[in-house]
Design an enzyme around this catalytic site. Structure first.
Site, PDB file in Angstrom:
ATOM      1  CD  GLU A  43      -2.690   1.092   2.614  1.00 16.22           C
ATOM      2  OE1 GLU A  43      -3.762   1.724   2.643  1.00 16.22           O
ATOM      3  OE2 GLU A  43      -2.269   0.423   3.588  1.00 16.22           O
ATOM      4  CE  LYS A 116      -7.564   1.198   3.713  1.00 18.31           C
ATOM      5  NZ  LYS A 116      -6.222   1.573   4.251  1.00 18.31           N
ATOM      6  CB  CYS A 153      -4.591  -1.685   4.099  1.00 19.35           C
ATOM      7  SG  CYS A 153      -3.629  -1.785   5.645  1.00 19.35           S
TER       8      CYS A 153
END
Length: 289
Positions: A43, A116, A153
């Protein structure tokens, strides 16, 4: 899809984007030299993990996808090597800012943009200051080397994310990551927990999973975080088939027969026997009807 080789690479990030990108390219090339068809990097690989602090100056790091220098360079690399290459960036879209993943196909073309969905907020990981919650929804991307479910993540802690991508037809799950020590409690080591949660996603959905984390100690204005690496590849029953060390740069690979795994997944019955009519409570925050 047949046989596919996946790779995860991990590295430490220094203050200079050019040096980080050079190192990233070197590791991606090393993975391709080992036969990788899909290479996952960590990331936000172009910079240190700036979300340790709330500093408005870091908004200057964000850029649009179109013309983004990291995306352009990795697109050329993906095309040259014939690999699928998801790339994590800090995206600016007009007045909005996202933690985004650009999926580059083996011809260098952008196949998908994922923003995300789950944004963490805690000591050392103050992402809500920088990123809006993603508006793309969970996606499955058809690439030259398979149908990929790609998230980022903190998304990896939510089984709903993995299951949604599986239901949409993913053959492999991929999670670029930045996780390490917890500034509020240096004795707290989440590495085992982090690994086991994603092993569960692989096993529950009977599909391989790749997680790429960063390494190194990074010092911010308010705290330090030591990222614990341990990037890994899990097989379709959740078994770890390759794992990197906690504190060293690494390239790991594994090879899977996606057709054989698809047959196993169908025969096991976990999707046949689902009961969506009983899962309505998942649509609420408190489990209510």
């Amino acid at each position: 899809m047949g046989m596919v080789t996946v790779a995860a690479v991990q590295m430490a990030c220094g203050p200079g984007a050019d040096g980080n990108i050079e190192r990233m390219e070197h590791l991606v090339r090393a993975a391709a030299a080992q036969g990788a068809d899909i290479v996952l990097t960590q990331e936000l690989p172009a910079t240190p993990y700036f979300c340790k602090d709330q500093d408005p100056a870091f908004f200057a790091l964000a850029q649009p996808v179109a013309g983004h220098p990291l995306v352009a360079r990795m697109a050329d690399l993906a095309r040259t090597l014939g690999i699928v290459l998801p790339v994590s960036i800090f995206e600016r879209a007009n007045t909005a800012y996202f933690n985004s993943l650009v999926v580059l196909d083996a011809d260098g073309e952008v196949r998908a943009l994922y923003r995300k969905s789950h944004i963490p907020d805690g000591p050392g990981y103050q992402e809500k200051f920088y990123f809006s919650p993603g508006d793309t929804g969970f996606q499955v991307v058809q690439t030259r080397h398979g149908r990929l479910g790609c998230a980022v993540c903190w998304d990896q802690w939510f089984p709903e994310c993995a299951r949604t991508m599986a239901l949409k037809g993913a053959e492999i799950l991929l999670y670029p990551t930045a996780i390490g020590s917890e500034p509020q409690d240096p004795s707290w080591d989440s590495q085992g927990h982090w690994t086991r949660v994603m092993q569960g996603h692989a096993g529950a959905n009977l599909m391989p999973l790749v997680a790429a984390n960063r390494i190194g100690r990074e010092t911010g204005h308010s705290c330090d975080v030591t990222f614990y690496g341990s990037s890994f590849i899990a097989g379709p029953t959740g078994e770890i088939v390759a794992q990197a060390p906690r504190d060293a740069e690494a390239v790991i690979t594994a090879r899977f027969d996606l057709d054989a795994i698809a047959r196993q997944r169908a025969a096991w019955g976990i999707f046949r026997d689902r009961r969506p009519d009983l899962y309505g409570s998942l649509l609420s925050l408190d489990g209510g009807p």
